[in-house]
Write a protein that holds these residues in place. Structure first.
Motif, short mmCIF file in Angstrom:
data_model
loop_
_atom_site.label_atom_id
_atom_site.label_comp_id
_atom_site.label_asym_id
_atom_site.label_seq_id
_atom_site.Cartn_x
_atom_site.Cartn_y
_atom_site.Cartn_z
N TYR A 134 -11.98 -10.92 -16.64
CA TYR A 134 -10.85 -11.18 -15.49
C TYR A 134 -9.91 -10.29 -15.88
N SER A 135 -9.54 -9.52 -14.67
CA SER A 135 -8.28 -8.62 -14.93
C SER A 135 -7.49 -8.52 -13.59
N PRO A 136 -6.10 -8.73 -13.74
CA PRO A 136 -5.41 -8.62 -12.25
C PRO A 136 -5.22 -7.11 -11.98
N VAL A 137 -5.61 -6.16 -12.67
CA VAL A 137 -5.44 -4.73 -12.62
C VAL A 137 -6.39 -3.99 -11.48
N LYS A 138 -5.68 -3.54 -10.15
CA LYS A 138 -6.55 -3.03 -9.17
C LYS A 138 -7.36 -1.79 -9.39
N THR A 139 -6.49 -0.78 -10.34
CA THR A 139 -6.90 0.63 -10.21
C THR A 139 -7.93 0.51 -11.62
N ASP A 140 -9.10 1.18 -11.18
CA ASP A 140 -10.24 0.95 -12.30
C ASP A 140 -9.96 1.70 -13.68
N LEU A 141 -9.03 2.78 -13.28
CA LEU A 141 -8.77 3.72 -14.57
C LEU A 141 -8.04 2.85 -15.53
N TYR A 142 -7.35 1.73 -15.26
CA TYR A 142 -6.70 1.07 -15.89
C TYR A 142 -7.28 -0.23 -16.22
N ASN A 143 -8.46 -0.71 -15.54
CA ASN A 143 -8.90 -2.15 -15.73
C ASN A 143 -9.91 -2.16 -16.78
N PRO A 144 -9.86 -2.71 -17.81
CA PRO A 144 -10.61 -2.90 -18.85
C PRO A 144 -11.93 -3.87 -18.38
N CYS A 145 -11.79 -4.52 -17.48
CA CYS A 145 -12.96 -5.52 -17.07
C CYS A 145 -13.41 -5.13 -16.06
N ALA A 146 -13.44 -3.85 -15.46
CA ALA A 146 -14.06 -3.29 -14.10
C ALA A 146 -15.49 -3.37 -14.42
N ARG A 147 -16.22 -3.30 -13.40
CA ARG A 147 -17.68 -3.35 -13.51
C ARG A 147 -18.36 -2.20 -14.21
N GLY A 148 -18.96 -2.55 -15.34
CA GLY A 148 -19.80 -1.52 -16.22
C GLY A 148 -18.90 -1.33 -17.28
N SER A 149 -17.53 -1.98 -17.55
CA SER A 149 -16.50 -1.57 -18.41
C SER A 149 -17.37 -1.30 -19.87
N ARG A 150 -16.77 -0.65 -20.64
CA ARG A 150 -17.72 -0.60 -22.12
C ARG A 150 -16.75 -1.33 -23.33
N LEU A 151 -15.69 -1.72 -22.72
CA LEU A 151 -14.76 -2.26 -23.77
C LEU A 151 -14.95 -4.03 -23.74
#
Ligand code: PLP
Length: 383
Positions: A134-151
């Motif tokens: 879950y992340s409220p961040v809309k920009t993938d560059l700054y979204n640590p929970c975006a699909r495929g995140s390595r984090l």
């Protein structure tokens, strides 16, 4: 604060950090520490101007480092707790890191298996970064929970391992916010308490990462304190850490620059500056955003003049605008870019050989001190 008056005698370009503004931010975080019963660390990736670390150390529990360099800087210049988190550690650095750190977070189960026992034997508290998905961040560059995140490790992967079950997990670390508000914190805590409760029951600390923009006007600090107290009520044995970067240095600094030339174009006139967005304010191009300038008009008024501002590098996109000024800009005129303390000084580069801005501190006493000036060697030594 009238930056233009205070910075008139400084070299240009020059970053300026005001200790009294910084202290006000630190006092707010100290209130959160006291009232919510949590600990706050400064994330050096966002702000690492060690000349003000004595002031920061008066209020915060310590620092969080993403690299050996940051860990050393924190240990040497603040001398308080040093927390470590990096997406992957270098085998040739891990021993030194474990000497510097009090807490270390691993990003993956592989890293955990490689180093957790070593860390625990060295007396360093070992945690795992989880991905709460879950992340409220809309920009993938700054979204640590975006699909495929390595984090971080997702719950379904964590469940397949013995970590936190038969293997002792000292702490959980989550970083899923970016310039976020109290509601995003509350949602994050709810998700953690439901999805990760069995791990939180056994861990001794929970690090809630950064991205808590508590020092901005839109953040309801009292609601955040209530949410933090609620999770402490559910897991009273847990020590809770926050590690903001941006919010600590939010609106505490400026970048002084000078107009060198004004050129006409097929569109708006462009004022060419002795600073550069590409080299001194890279987030303006990366995010992107348009930084505020002290003397600009909010809207174009009668007689106001509109400009784009051009950086000192030859990158075509090294420009930002539009800006309206009450009168035409002239070579030699100073412009003050506002809110330039966080994610600027830590990200500067010397692309095109553009010189790095000097650094000045306005001390709590009001005294202005130029603490750094950069020369040819600063450029050459990196090449
Ligand atoms: C793990 C971690 N902690 C803390 C921070 C600091 O975040 P912020 O400066 O947005 O508060 C970041 C920023 O990327 C981060 O990745």
């Amino acid at each position: 604060m009238n930056w233009l008056d205070t910075t008139r005698a400084l070299p240009s370009p020059c970053f300026v950090v005001d200790e009294n503004l910084l202290r006000a931010n630190l006092e707010l975080f100290d209130r959160v520490q006291q009232e919510a019963g949590v600990q706050v660390l400064l994330a050096l990736k966002g702000f690492a101007t060690y000349h003000v670390f004595p002031l920061v150390g008066r209020y915060l529990a310590g620092i969080t480092a993403s690299s050996l360099n940051e860990a050393r800087l924190g240990a040497e210049e603040m001398k308080k707790e040093v927390h470590l988190y990096s997406p992957a550690y270098r085998p040739d650095e891990i021993d030194t890191l474990l000497k510097l750190g009090s807490h270390i977070t691993f990003n993956s189960l592989n890293e955990w298996r490689r180093y957790a026992t070593k860390a625990q034997e060295a007396g360093v508290s070992a945690g795992l970064r989880i991905n709460p998905e879950y992340s409220p961040v809309k920009t993938d560059l700054y979204n640590p929970c975006a699909r495929g995140s390595r984090l971080g490790v997702r719950l379904e992967d964590l469940k397949q391992s013995e970590v936190g079950q038969t293997e002792k997990l000292d702490g959980l670390h989550v970083h899923n916010l970016c310039e976020s508000n109290h509601e995003a914190l509350a949602t994050t805590l709810e998700i953690l308490a439901t999805k990760f409760d069995r791990y939180l029951k056994r861990a001794s600390w929970l690090n809630l990462g950064g991205g808590h923009l508590m020092t901005s006007d839109n953040y309801d600090v009292n609601t955040a304190i209530a949410s933090l107290k609620e999770i402490r009520g559910l897991f009273p044995h847990l020590k809770i850490y926050l590690e903001p970067g941006s919010a600590i240095a939010w609106r505490t600094g400026a970048l002084v620059a000078t107009v060198l030339d004004v050129v006409e174009t097929s569109e708006y006139p462009v004022a060419l500056l002795d600073t550069s967005f590409a080299t001194h304010m890279p987030d303006c191009l990366e995010m992107p955003y348009r930084p505020a300038i002290e003397s600009e008009l909010e809207e174009k008024s009668d007689g106001g003049v509109t400009y784009r501002l051009g950086g000192a590098s030859c990158l075509a996109g090294d420009q930002v605008g539009l800006y309206h000024f009450p009168a035409p800009l002239e070579p030699g005129q100073r412009l003050i870019f506002l809110d330039m303390a966080h994610y600027t000084m830590v990200k500067t580069n010397t692309f095109n050989g553009v010189g790095l801005p000097a650094i000045a501190i306005i001390r709590e006493s009001g005294k202005v001190e130029v603490v750094k000036q950069f020369d040819y060697d600063s450029f050459k030594s990196r090449l």
